[in-house]
Write a protein that holds these residues in place. Structure first.
Motif, mmCIF file in Angstrom:
data_model
loop_
_atom_site.group_PDB
_atom_site.id
_atom_site.type_symbol
_atom_site.label_atom_id
_atom_site.label_comp_id
_atom_site.label_asym_id
_atom_site.label_seq_id
_atom_site.Cartn_x
_atom_site.Cartn_y
_atom_site.Cartn_z
ATOM 1 N N ASP A 166 -3.597 0.024 -2.587
ATOM 2 C CA ASP A 166 -2.695 -1.067 -2.934
ATOM 3 C C ASP A 166 -2.482 -1.109 -4.444
ATOM 4 O O ASP A 166 -3.125 -0.379 -5.197
ATOM 5 C CB ASP A 166 -3.183 -2.408 -2.366
ATOM 6 N N ASP A 225 -7.328 2.614 2.553
ATOM 7 C CA ASP A 225 -7.393 1.359 3.299
ATOM 8 C C ASP A 225 -8.248 1.548 4.559
ATOM 9 O O ASP A 225 -8.094 0.819 5.536
ATOM 10 C CB ASP A 225 -5.991 0.857 3.663
ATOM 11 N N LYS A 273 0.834 -1.196 0.000
ATOM 12 C CA LYS A 273 0.000 0.000 0.000
ATOM 13 C C LYS A 273 0.874 1.255 0.000
ATOM 14 O O LYS A 273 1.932 1.291 0.606
ATOM 15 C CB LYS A 273 -0.893 0.022 1.236
#
Ligand code: SF4
Ligand code: SF4
Ligand code: SF4
Ligand code: SF4
Ligand code: SF4
Ligand code: SF4
Ligand code: SF4
Ligand code: SF4
Lengths: 786, 159, 786, 159
Positions: free
Chosen positions: A80, C305, A74
């Motif tokens: 990512d 994320d 990431k």
């Protein structure tokens, strides 16, 4: 649907249409917003898992980077590698779709200004479904060019919304970016449809005419004896003005107008006297030849060193587009004779003219003046010059490493030093004239000029059929059933750019294989041009050999890039006309229908551009697989189904069951390395669960024959597509039954020659597959538990 | 592939002997062949010998299957393109070592090696003519065909 | 200007406005098309030559690549490295502007739906020029929110047109791409203005109130004792619904609503009870703390994320935006109690709720349910855990190499092993909590958690002033003249992101220097939040120390990112109100005015995003220089004027001469490496040719004082800005005259202490500079030969 | 700067001795100093010595001017940021060799070295603590400060 209300100079057009025109009930998703078709994408993406092949291990889209994302790490924003690649794919598709959308905007703006908003959209009696993509996506039947404005408003809004999502810190699942890419692809087909409809109706292009004129095509159209105007790009407006000017002044025979890229196609749709030089791969060659007296550029796929290259050989340039102003001075409102004199004398290397209606006069007068001044044109390097250049070569190989095709210039140079120039001929067949070898060469050798001079046939001329625009409703009525049954084994759509992996002829040989087998072949853009240069022994081009009708064995050139919308359109029309599925705002149902039953496959053998990426992605969302050349692996993403996974199921509306089906088609976007592979994949991806036994038999026959012919063996997976003995190619039946028994453990009743056990499923004549819940519910009247 | 070195880590160049060592150490290696074999009999012959001597499994792409089958090479798959094969290698994880040979489109192979590098654990060795930076191990660039063939022969010799 | 005509459900809005509202004569460029302001850009770009610093030597935007472009080589499409970099800059700006434009679209759509198109735009009596950017660019005075739709239609169309130009094979001059980037930047300010006006009028935010409430700010607002809803992003709609729900149900004190990023600011403008955690740099920290019970994300600058990180610590996520669906299942139309139960139980990690008006209930109920289930929250790692982690470190240094700031984690770990954890405190002050070190660490050490646990003050709380929106007309009337004269030495606009080069406190110390010197300081976005955490010895934040008025020594927080439009707006209003220049469709004249006379300079110390790139570029087109932190060198392009070149001239309307002027300002976009540099550059770039002697004297005094204070010497170029002795700082006059004589060879009349010879030009009180021909012609009535 | 190696050609790492050789051979070399000097007296001292011994011209950026001036180093420019200085080097071509020292924002220096590489003919040497791939020559990464200082001292010794 659009009205013009004049109130103190305030012009009004409709922004939101709730709808009063009841030609068809509205489906569930008119004007779909960014997430409205995500449920359909999720169906596709479950089967066709995105496959990523990063071009670089880094991201540097924001200043927290560069971030090293190798092995799916990431970055500083948390994204990512897979998701980052999907984001880049979205960006590429956005660039492509915005190109078409802006092109459409230019055309519609122009047409509205010239002919008014009420100018009717009339594609002839035989094209009643005038705008299948617009009907399907936007939910209206456009009646006037003014209606097209509202469509573009919508497309632009959506594109900006999706561009928004590429900002740092947005999606965290690559599947969501993929869904957005698919949305963009869909919008692209809508935008292309707007563009092509606008130009067809306004400029009276052929309207679905299978016998549209044959157009002179090839480098040989560049006539060194005459003043030549070379037009390059995609937007027909300036080129059209040139044709008009010549005609108005009775000069059609005095000046040659030759086109490169899609402008060439569209100019020839406007006026069959226009000539086609060829694709982007011939741009540097055409300029270096010195034959053009003036170059007119509009937009897209034009070398970004056009002005620099033209200046070197003394060709003035007229830039005409907001997208490619080339650093040139804006002379739109200056005196034309002064401009012409400035250009012809070399005082100005080029000018920007922002009004297409002024380009004709300037271009023609400049061409005449330049021609007069220049006298006879020198074409190509002399053999002596070539030899001098060749002598400089040290064989260092830098040219080879920089060449997109790794062409062995070093070897060719070595041979040439010994007097053998033959290898340059071979190189010429694959060279896209990108010029990178020259950039890399430490000796400054004019490699492209050498290849041209020694390898190229500058007299080559063929014929391609002028882009005919839409497929007619009658044609669809005729072929709809055979296509869905499978008895026409497939529709092959050869669309796209000239970044071929090998020799240019390969495309022709692929296509001819399918024409001989009586597939339907449609084509557009650069592929359409190159097919005009593929000759049989008698020197006939494919267009001269095969009819222009949308039927088995027909070769249909729909037109320029934006005419690709007629290909998606034709496929949509099969669902509408043959299967009587309602189109209006009913995207998922139609795409689902196509995916399961219409054996259409795209071939973009030389796909290079962001437009090509977006077009292909639009086909994909509609359930149409695309086979691409190996360079397209650099698009970074493919859609490869996994035949070994349990994702191959449908709801059967007839039996009301969820059932396993054969993995067909098992990819939506896949690269082939060689033409052999491409041929086999194309045949293979035409197979659909909806095939009748008769159709499946025909499709399997082609698949197996082609596999044996080109790969030397039975395909690895042919048995997956066998539902019963009736699906087997008649001539191979016994042999295949035996293999099924021996190698796959199927049970065969040898007496009746019937398959007793083995297939994924049985064939059922009433089989009515869908993968969309609401379609299932609509036709069964039954609610599914989710 | 000068223009293709935007990598965090480039392939280690490898000598024929090491290729053989790695082959010998691998649990289940596989050779994947490309369209270059269509016009290069010596590559076909190499595969034939390699399979004969090392019993290596072969997956043919790029239409290389025709040439191999005609030379009696046993191919596990013949109809799938490199895209499919790469997906297959990644997803099924049947092999621990993959060798790549004879791709006429080295840039396509380069992309697939990149996919394998990032998204799989399989070891990759390119024994193609051009250096492949995204592989784990790769032959160097061979500017002269003969040198390349010699390297391949060396593999057979050491086997 | 907008009407709602209801015809069988057909809603109509105005697309093109030719204009009937004659509040001001129309200037030359209303609704400028892509090339319409190119002439102005060419003026700017002649002076401020684009400077390129490539991030990579390659391009891989199409499949003819990758192309190695080192040393300005051309790629396969003919583009050279500079032009390619300019193209990337355009793409970045497009992404940024489209983010704001989509944000605006969401807000306007929502407001129109809730309150109708006729909902008036009323920013209070004191803000009669309600929309300076819209007036200037689009040429209307928007009266209702419906009017804003037409503005967005225009912006979207233009953005798509420019996106088109980034397709392969378009521009060949980097100057043309730069002109497009500038166009995009300008459009961005228009879009931001639309967004902020829509939310101010609809949600009743402060309307230019200098005493807007003080808002609790800092990590300490995360209250581990209460249920906490953490909202992250930029779009206030879901957050607003949460505040409404709490109020409607009398639960304001039961649940804490804390915001991160711009949503935090905008929520506090809606309801001062909302609290601000801080910037993007605190997102990972906030999640890892485990304190939030539910996280609600909308769009932009949210870690990609978020779901993954939240899931690790058991925090459910509610995604609410089309731009960041996070792969979550769409539950918009499902039963709320089922959703809450699914989230609280962990059955679902998160949901997508596409209707902001449903988010409040779900978020609040989920927060309560999670809180109940979880009980007391564990905050941070224990010392023992830290020690265990630290022990794993091998000192390999990979974390350091991946850290955007090269923070020496390896050294800190080494010290920590010996029991000295102090260095983590230091690291915490600069750490942006990006997590890249953890990604790189082969030992999987939870580095961010260590830094938080050992280095961060989790109780820190400050106050920032709620975003007040526009600057009032009255304020402008008061400060317009002193700013233009120079007696208010400058306007410093501290805008932008948290990607600082060093410790976060640096921003505060830069800003306080200017507040003390009675510059006007305006701020927005993440900088505005961080300034609330810069304390004096008594623990007062800057907002508590300095008033919120737009006047010398005032610290004005305009609001979130989109409120940046009020900063450009204020500068535009100076030209309109003080100088009475007409705004309407009169972009070049106003920008020219600002460039030559308004000493406003931006500071984006932590610029990281595409939005920041676009905002800065918009300021630049308006003639406002921006100083950026060193990370912004990764934007690849700066605009650096060359003081040694002969491009520093103006037309003087008074003397009717083209004349040389001092190079002021001599850059439009420039990076400083350290705060010392930044301070000096800011002071320096406030100098304008239009300064009066009194103003110049004040500006030079600050410049010289700051240079001596921070750089240890007189600036290298101070003499360039001296027109006569009256410009010299009084206290240093003799010394400076001496230097002028000795080092620069000027002639000084020591008796009268007058400069006799030397300056670039003389000061003339009637001096009326412009670099635009049509402005010169307008005010002189004289035609210029070109 | 692991993440910053997307270059066609990376800097050759260089030893102190070679730095001196190049300095000696240059017609008109210049040293450009960065903000790292603000907190590093040893770098300031190094510049002082270098100028004293080699008579090198110095352009100070990043506020490094204050520290240098206080140590009696003669700086040609003191107020311009690295952006300006790079533009200056590129445009005026007064110098044939530029050394870079002490940038606290190595990523900023990296971008400028990239600009100089692509758009100028000036030779660039980074004698900063971290390897700079876009320079023509660069010190390697020094993980330990002391080793770095030692390398600088070596320059002075060899001079
Ligand atoms: S967008 Fe994300 S991955 Fe890309 S450079 Fe910025 S932080 Fe790194
Ligand atoms: S780069 Fe030039 S010198 Fe080197 S092999 Fe190619 S043609 Fe010959
Ligand atoms: S011009 Fe032809 S030979 Fe040269 S690099 Fe391009 S494709 Fe290869
Ligand atoms: S087919 Fe491809 S290369 Fe040809 S004009 Fe269209 S986009 Fe350009
Ligand atoms: S856009 Fe141009 S420079 Fe970039 S990869 Fe394609 S051909 Fe090469
Ligand atoms: S989290 Fe902090 S220490 Fe770790 S890499 Fe990011 S900025 Fe550096
Ligand atoms: S990467 Fe991990 S192991 Fe290596 S120095 Fe950093 S914290 Fe220690
Ligand atoms: S200031 Fe920058 S980081 Fe902060 S919200 Fe705006 S764009 Fe994002």
């Amino acid at each position: 649907m659009v009205m013009d209300i004049h109130l103190n100079n305030v012009r009004i057009h409709i922004g939101r249409i709730v709808e009063e025109d009841e030609w068809e009930p509205m489906g569930p998703t008119p004007k779909p917003d960014v997430l409205d078709l995500r449920y359909w994408d999720q169906k596709l993406l479950e089967r066709y898992e995105p496959f990523y092949a990063p071009m670089q291990d880094f991201c540097n889209l924001c200043t927290m980077g560069p971030c090293e994302l190798s092995r799916n790490k990431k970055g500083a924003c948390g994204i990512d590698l897979k998701t980052q690649k999907a984001r880049i794919v979205v960006l590429a598709c956005l660039i492509g779709a915005s190109a078409h959308c802006s092109h459409a905007r230019h055309l519609v703006e122009y047409v509205v200004e010239k002919f008014g908003r009420d100018y009717p959209i009339d594609l002839g009696k035989d094209v009643e479904i005038e705008a299948p993509n617009i009907r399907l996506v936007f939910g209206i039947r456009p009646k006037t060019v003014g209606d097209l404005e509202a469509v573009l408003d919508y497309v632009e809004e959506q594109l900006v919304r999706i561009l928004h999502s590429t900002h740092t810190g947005q999606e965290e699942s690559y599947l969501d970016y993929e869904s957005k890419a698919l949305h963009v692809g869909m919008l692209d087909h809508v935008a292309m449809e707007v563009a092509d409809i606008a130009q067809i109706v306004a400029f009276n292009y052929p309207k679905g005419d299978p016998d549209s004129p044959l157009i002179e095509t090839g480098f040989g159209v560049l006539d060194a004896e005459k003043p030549v105007i070379l037009i390059i790009g995609h937007n027909v407006l300036p080129a059209r003005n040139i044709m008009d000017y010549l005609e108005e002044h009775g000069m059609e025979n005095d000046v040659e107008v030759a086109g490169l890229c899609c402008t060439a196609i569209d100019t020839s749709r406007y006026d069959p006297k226009a000539k086609i030089v060829g694709t982007l791969s011939f741009e540097l060659r055409a300029i270096r030849s010195g034959i053009p007296d003036v170059v007119v550029t509009d937009e897209q796929c034009i070398r970004a060193d056009t002005l620099k290259e033209c200046s070197k050989v003394g060709i003035p340039v007229i830039a005409t587009s907001e997208a490619s102003a080339r650093g040139l001075p804006d002379k739109t409102n200056e005196n034309i004779d002064v401009i012409v004199e400035d250009l012809a004398s070399g005082r100005l290397k080029g000018v920007l003219i922002r009004d297409p209606d002024k380009v004709g006069e300037i271009a023609v007068k400049t061409a005449l003046a330049v021609r007069k001044r220049k006298g006879k044109k020198k074409v190509l390097m002399s053999r002596e010059e070539v030899e001098n250049e060749v002598r400089k070569c040290t064989g260092c190989g830098r040219c080879v490493f920089s060449c997109p095709h790794c062409l062995r210039i070093d070897v060719a140079m070595g041979l040439a030093k010994k007097g053998d120039f033959s290898m340059f001929k071979e190189i010429d067949r694959s060279c896209i004239a990108c010029g990178k070898c020259e950039q890399a060469c430490p000796k400054g050798i004019r490699i492209v000029d050498i290849i041209m001079s020694v390898g190229m046939d500058i007299k080559v001329k063929g014929r391609s059929r002028a882009g005919r625009g839409p497929i007619t409703d009658t044609e669809i009525r005729k072929v709809g059933q055979p296509i869905v049954m499978g008895t026409i084994p497939g529709v092959i759509a050869a669309v796209g750019c000239p970044n071929y992996p090998g020799a240019r002829e390969e495309l022709g040989s692929i296509i001819e294989e399918f024409l001989r087998r009586r597939f339907i072949v449609v084509t557009s853009g650069c592929h359409a041009m190159d097919l005009g240069l593929y000759f049989d022994e008698e020197g006939k081009s494919l267009y001269e050999k095969y009819p222009g009708v949308f039927d088995g064995g027909g070769l249909v050139n729909v037109g320029s890039c934006v005419a690709n919308s007629h290909i998606s359109g034709a496929v949509i029309k099969i669902a509408a006309i043959f299967a009587k599925r309602p189109l209006r705002g009913n995207y998922a149902e139609i795409a689902d229908y196509i995916l399961n039953r219409v054996g259409a496959v795209g071939l973009a053998w030389g796909a290079y551009s962001q437009k090509a990426a977006s077009i292909a992605t639009g086909f994909n969302r509609l359930g149409i697989p695309v086979v691409v050349g190996p360079h397209a692996s650099k698009y970074r993403r493919a859609y490869i189904g996994k035949f070994w996974k349990d994702v191959w199921w449908v709801y059967d509306i007839r039996s009301r069951k969820r059932m396993r089906v054969e993995p067909a088609p098992d990819a939506l976007l896949v690269c082939a390395e060689t033409k052999e592979e491409a041929i086999v994949q194309l045949a293979r991806l035409c197979i659909r669960p909806g095939d009748t036994p008769q159709g499946r038999q025909i499709k399997l026959t082609h698949y197996i024959e082609l596999s044996e012919k080109y790969l030397g063996c039975l395909p690895d997976d042919w048995h997956l597509f066998v539902r019963s003995e009736a699906d087997l190619p008649v001539k191979m039946k016994d042999r295949l039954l035996k293999i099924l028994e021996d190698e796959h453990g199927w049970k065969i009743d040898w007496k009746s020659k019937k398959i007793v056990e083995g297939p994924i499923r049985q064939y059922d004549p009433g089989f009515n597959p869908t993968i969309v819940e609401h379609v299932y519910e609509k036709y069964t009247g039954e609610k599914l538990l989710r | 592939m000068i223009a293709d070195v935007q990598v965090s880590r480039s392939a280690t160049t490898i000598k024929p002997k090491i290729v053989v060592n790695m082959l010998n150490r691998a649990k289940r290696p596989v050779l994947i062949t490309g369209g270059g074999l269509l016009n290069d009999e010596r590559l076909v012959e190499f595969v034939y010998e390699l399979q004969k001597r090392a019993g290596l499994e072969v997956i043919a792409t790029g239409g290389s299957s025709r040439a191999l089958i005609e030379r009696d090479v046993n191919v596990r798959m013949a109809v799938f393109t490199l895209h499919y094969v790469t997906q297959f290698l990644t997803d099924l994880q049947e092999y621990d070592l993959s060798l790549f040979l004879g791709f006429r489109a080295p840039y396509y192979l380069s992309r697939m090696l990149s996919a394998l590098k990032h998204f799989s654990n399989i070891n990759t060795i390119s024994i193609c003519e051009w250096y492949q930076p995204h592989a784990k191990f790769s032959f160097p660039d061979f500017r002269k065909k003969e040198e390349y063939y010699k390297a391949l022969e060396e593999i057979l010799e050491v086997l």
